[in-house]
Design a protein around this motif. Structure first.
Motif, PDB file in Angstrom:
ATOM      1  N   GLY A   1     -63.541  17.683  51.735  1.00 14.56           N
ATOM      2  CA  GLY A   1     -63.447  17.360  53.166  1.00 14.56           C
ATOM      3  C   GLY A   1     -62.765  16.029  53.403  1.00 14.56           C
ATOM      4  N   LEU A   2     -63.008  15.062  52.526  1.00 22.27           N
ATOM      5  CA  LEU A   2     -62.358  13.758  52.662  1.00 22.27           C
ATOM      6  C   LEU A   2     -60.874  13.819  52.311  1.00 22.27           C
ATOM      7  CD1 LEU A   2     -65.096  11.415  51.170  1.00 22.27           C
ATOM      8  CD2 LEU A   2     -64.310  11.480  53.543  1.00 22.27           C
ATOM      9  N   ALA A   3     -60.473  14.797  51.529  1.00 24.35           N
ATOM     10  CA  ALA A   3     -59.076  14.886  51.112  1.00 24.35           C
ATOM     11  C   ALA A   3     -58.177  15.470  52.191  1.00 24.35           C
ATOM     12  CB  ALA A   3     -58.969  15.738  49.850  1.00 24.35           C
ATOM     13  N   ALA A   4     -58.712  16.251  53.121  1.00 20.71           N
ATOM     14  CA  ALA A   4     -57.873  16.982  54.071  1.00 20.71           C
ATOM     15  C   ALA A   4     -57.076  16.055  54.991  1.00 20.71           C
ATOM     16  CB  ALA A   4     -58.731  17.937  54.896  1.00 20.71           C
ATOM     17  N   ALA A   5     -57.723  15.098  55.633  1.00 21.67           N
ATOM     18  CA  ALA A   5     -57.036  14.247  56.607  1.00 21.67           C
ATOM     19  C   ALA A   5     -55.912  13.428  55.977  1.00 21.67           C
ATOM     20  CB  ALA A   5     -58.036  13.349  57.337  1.00 21.67           C
ATOM     21  N   PRO A   6     -56.134  12.753  54.829  1.00 19.28           N
ATOM     22  CA  PRO A   6     -55.020  12.008  54.239  1.00 19.28           C
ATOM     23  C   PRO A   6     -53.863  12.897  53.775  1.00 19.28           C
ATOM     24  CG  PRO A   6     -57.094  11.280  53.292  1.00 19.28           C
ATOM     25  CD  PRO A   6     -57.392  12.466  54.136  1.00 19.28           C
ATOM     26  N   VAL A   7     -54.178  14.098  53.315  1.00 13.90           N
ATOM     27  CA  VAL A   7     -53.108  15.002  52.878  1.00 13.90           C
ATOM     28  C   VAL A   7     -52.242  15.403  54.069  1.00 13.90           C
ATOM     29  CG1 VAL A   7     -52.652  17.327  51.997  1.00 13.90           C
ATOM     30  CG2 VAL A   7     -54.263  15.835  50.816  1.00 13.90           C
ATOM     31  N   PHE A   8     -52.870  15.742  55.195  1.00 12.15           N
ATOM     32  CA  PHE A   8     -52.088  16.093  56.378  1.00 12.15           C
ATOM     33  C   PHE A   8     -51.309  14.892  56.909  1.00 12.15           C
ATOM     34  CE2 PHE A   8     -55.130  19.739  56.928  1.00 12.15           C
ATOM     35  CZ  PHE A   8     -54.172  20.725  56.736  1.00 12.15           C
ATOM     36  N   ALA A   9     -51.897  13.696  56.844  1.00 16.82           N
ATOM     37  CA  ALA A   9     -51.171  12.498  57.272  1.00 16.82           C
ATOM     38  C   ALA A   9     -49.959  12.252  56.376  1.00 16.82           C
ATOM     39  CB  ALA A   9     -52.102  11.292  57.271  1.00 16.82           C
ATOM     40  N   ALA A  10     -50.127  12.441  55.076  1.00  9.13           N
ATOM     41  CA  ALA A  10     -48.996  12.272  54.156  1.00  9.13           C
ATOM     42  C   ALA A  10     -47.913  13.311  54.422  1.00  9.13           C
ATOM     43  CB  ALA A  10     -49.495  12.366  52.712  1.00  9.13           C
ATOM     44  N   MET A  11     -48.325  14.526  54.726  1.00  9.58           N
ATOM     45  CA  MET A  11     -47.333  15.569  55.026  1.00  9.58           C
ATOM     46  C   MET A  11     -46.570  15.236  56.306  1.00  9.58           C
ATOM     47  SD  MET A  11     -49.596  18.834  53.837  1.00  9.58           S
ATOM     48  CE  MET A  11     -48.448  20.128  54.203  1.00  9.58           C
TER      49      MET A  11
ATOM     50  N   TRP B   1     -41.566  13.380  58.652  1.00 10.81           N
ATOM     51  CA  TRP B   1     -40.869  12.380  59.463  1.00 10.81           C
ATOM     52  C   TRP B   1     -39.758  11.727  58.648  1.00 10.81           C
ATOM     53  CZ3 TRP B   1     -40.743   7.007  58.738  1.00 10.81           C
ATOM     54  CH2 TRP B   1     -40.115   6.300  59.751  1.00 10.81           C
ATOM     55  N   ALA B   2     -40.024  11.445  57.361  1.00  7.94           N
ATOM     56  CA  ALA B   2     -39.023  10.797  56.509  1.00  7.94           C
ATOM     57  C   ALA B   2     -37.821  11.696  56.263  1.00  7.94           C
ATOM     58  CB  ALA B   2     -39.658  10.390  55.181  1.00  7.94           C
ATOM     59  N   GLN B   3     -38.022  13.005  56.282  1.00  2.52           N
ATOM     60  CA  GLN B   3     -36.898  13.924  56.095  1.00  2.52           C
ATOM     61  C   GLN B   3     -35.967  13.900  57.291  1.00  2.52           C
ATOM     62  OE1 GLN B   3     -38.552  17.758  55.274  1.00  2.52           O
ATOM     63  NE2 GLN B   3     -38.772  17.339  53.097  1.00  2.52           N
ATOM     64  N   GLY B   4     -36.462  13.435  58.406  1.00  2.00           N
ATOM     65  CA  GLY B   4     -35.623  13.317  59.588  1.00  2.00           C
ATOM     66  C   GLY B   4     -35.508  14.618  60.345  1.00  2.00           C
ATOM     67  N   HIS B   5     -34.760  14.542  61.419  1.00  6.20           N
ATOM     68  CA  HIS B   5     -34.587  15.711  62.278  1.00  6.20           C
ATOM     69  C   HIS B   5     -33.328  16.481  61.924  1.00  6.20           C
ATOM     70  CE1 HIS B   5     -37.942  14.576  64.738  1.00  6.20           C
ATOM     71  NE2 HIS B   5     -37.462  13.354  64.809  1.00  6.20           N
ATOM     72  N   GLY B   6     -32.684  16.142  60.816  1.00  6.18           N
ATOM     73  CA  GLY B   6     -31.482  16.859  60.406  1.00  6.18           C
ATOM     74  C   GLY B   6     -31.768  18.282  59.970  1.00  6.18           C
ATOM     75  N   MET B   7     -32.920  18.464  59.348  1.00  7.10           N
ATOM     76  CA  MET B   7     -33.293  19.802  58.906  1.00  7.10           C
ATOM     77  C   MET B   7     -34.137  20.466  59.992  1.00  7.10           C
ATOM     78  SD  MET B   7     -34.373  19.216  54.942  1.00  7.10           S
ATOM     79  CE  MET B   7     -35.170  20.783  54.933  1.00  7.10           C
ATOM     80  N   PRO B   8     -33.694  21.579  60.532  1.00  8.25           N
ATOM     81  CA  PRO B   8     -34.514  22.242  61.552  1.00  8.25           C
ATOM     82  C   PRO B   8     -35.760  22.857  60.941  1.00  8.25           C
ATOM     83  CG  PRO B   8     -32.634  23.594  60.996  1.00  8.25           C
ATOM     84  CD  PRO B   8     -32.453  22.286  60.263  1.00  8.25           C
ATOM     85  N   ASP B   9     -36.824  22.857  61.719  1.00  4.67           N
ATOM     86  CA  ASP B   9     -38.047  23.516  61.269  1.00  4.67           C
ATOM     87  C   ASP B   9     -37.804  25.013  61.231  1.00  4.67           C
ATOM     88  OD1 ASP B   9     -39.366  21.090  61.203  1.00  4.67           O
ATOM     89  OD2 ASP B   9     -39.939  21.245  63.312  1.00  4.67           O
ATOM     90  N   MET B  10     -38.264  25.644  60.190  1.00  7.55           N
ATOM     91  CA  MET B  10     -37.994  27.070  60.008  1.00  7.55           C
ATOM     92  C   MET B  10     -38.612  27.911  61.126  1.00  7.55           C
ATOM     93  SD  MET B  10     -36.096  27.264  57.420  1.00  7.55           S
ATOM     94  CE  MET B  10     -36.164  28.894  56.761  1.00  7.55           C
ATOM     95  N   LEU B  11     -39.848  27.651  61.482  1.00  9.75           N
ATOM     96  CA  LEU B  11     -40.518  28.481  62.474  1.00  9.75           C
ATOM     97  C   LEU B  11     -40.322  27.982  63.900  1.00  9.75           C
ATOM     98  CD1 LEU B  11     -43.864  29.093  60.577  1.00  9.75           C
ATOM     99  CD2 LEU B  11     -41.928  30.624  60.788  1.00  9.75           C
ATOM    100  N   CYS B  12     -39.987  26.719  64.072  1.00 12.04           N
ATOM    101  CA  CYS B  12     -39.943  26.132  65.415  1.00 12.04           C
ATOM    102  C   CYS B  12     -38.524  25.787  65.852  1.00 12.04           C
ATOM    103  CB  CYS B  12     -40.809  24.879  65.450  1.00 12.04           C
ATOM    104  SG  CYS B  12     -42.505  25.142  64.948  1.00 12.04           S
ATOM    105  N   SER B  13     -37.514  26.307  65.183  1.00 14.50           N
ATOM    106  CA  SER B  13     -36.147  25.885  65.473  1.00 14.50           C
ATOM    107  C   SER B  13     -35.669  26.318  66.851  1.00 14.50           C
ATOM    108  CB  SER B  13     -35.195  26.422  64.398  1.00 14.50           C
ATOM    109  OG  SER B  13     -35.219  27.834  64.410  1.00 14.50           O
ATOM    110  N   SER B  14     -36.232  27.364  67.430  1.00 12.92           N
ATOM    111  CA  SER B  14     -35.758  27.822  68.733  1.00 12.92           C
ATOM    112  C   SER B  14     -36.410  27.065  69.882  1.00 12.92           C
ATOM    113  CB  SER B  14     -36.042  29.319  68.892  1.00 12.92           C
ATOM    114  OG  SER B  14     -37.441  29.541  68.857  1.00 12.92           O
ATOM    115  N   ALA B  15     -37.445  26.290  69.618  1.00 14.84           N
ATOM    116  CA  ALA B  15     -38.188  25.627  70.703  1.00 14.84           C
ATOM    117  C   ALA B  15     -38.106  24.111  70.634  1.00 14.84           C
ATOM    118  CB  ALA B  15     -39.643  26.070  70.644  1.00 14.84           C
TER     119      ALA B  15
END
Length: 85
Positions: free
Chosen positions: A25-35, A40-54
């Motif tokens: 349970g303690l591992a979940a929040a930091p893992v999602f924050a790291a993700m 964010w570090a990858q930038g907006h150059g790569m479109p999100d696969m599922l959300c690219s139309s919105a």
């Protein structure tokens, strides 16, 4: 797995399982924050696969807000730990 007949082994296994779930349970929040930081570090150059139309719809679309929200939703174990529970 075998449980000792005298009952002490069963209590130790339950305690170990509770400790493991607490750490998980303690591992979940930091893992999602790291993700979120990685996305964010990858930038907006790569479109999100599922959300690219919105992308122009809502500021909550995309992977970064999703990971931030998931980190917030899974922060309860950290808040309990800080509160001393």
């Amino acid at each position: 797995m075998t449980i000792a007949r005298d009952g002490t082994g069963g209590r130790r296994m339950v305690a170990a399982a509770r400790l493991a779930t607490d750490w998980l349970g303690l591992a979940a929040a930091p893992v999602f924050a790291a993700m979120a930081l990685i996305a964010w570090a990858q930038g907006h150059g790569m479109p999100d696969m599922l959300c690219s139309s919105a992308h122009e719809g809502s500021p909550l679309t995309g992977m970064i807000p999703m990971y931030v929200l998931m980190s917030a939703f899974h922060s309860r174990p950290w808040l309990n730990l800080l509160a001393g529970r």
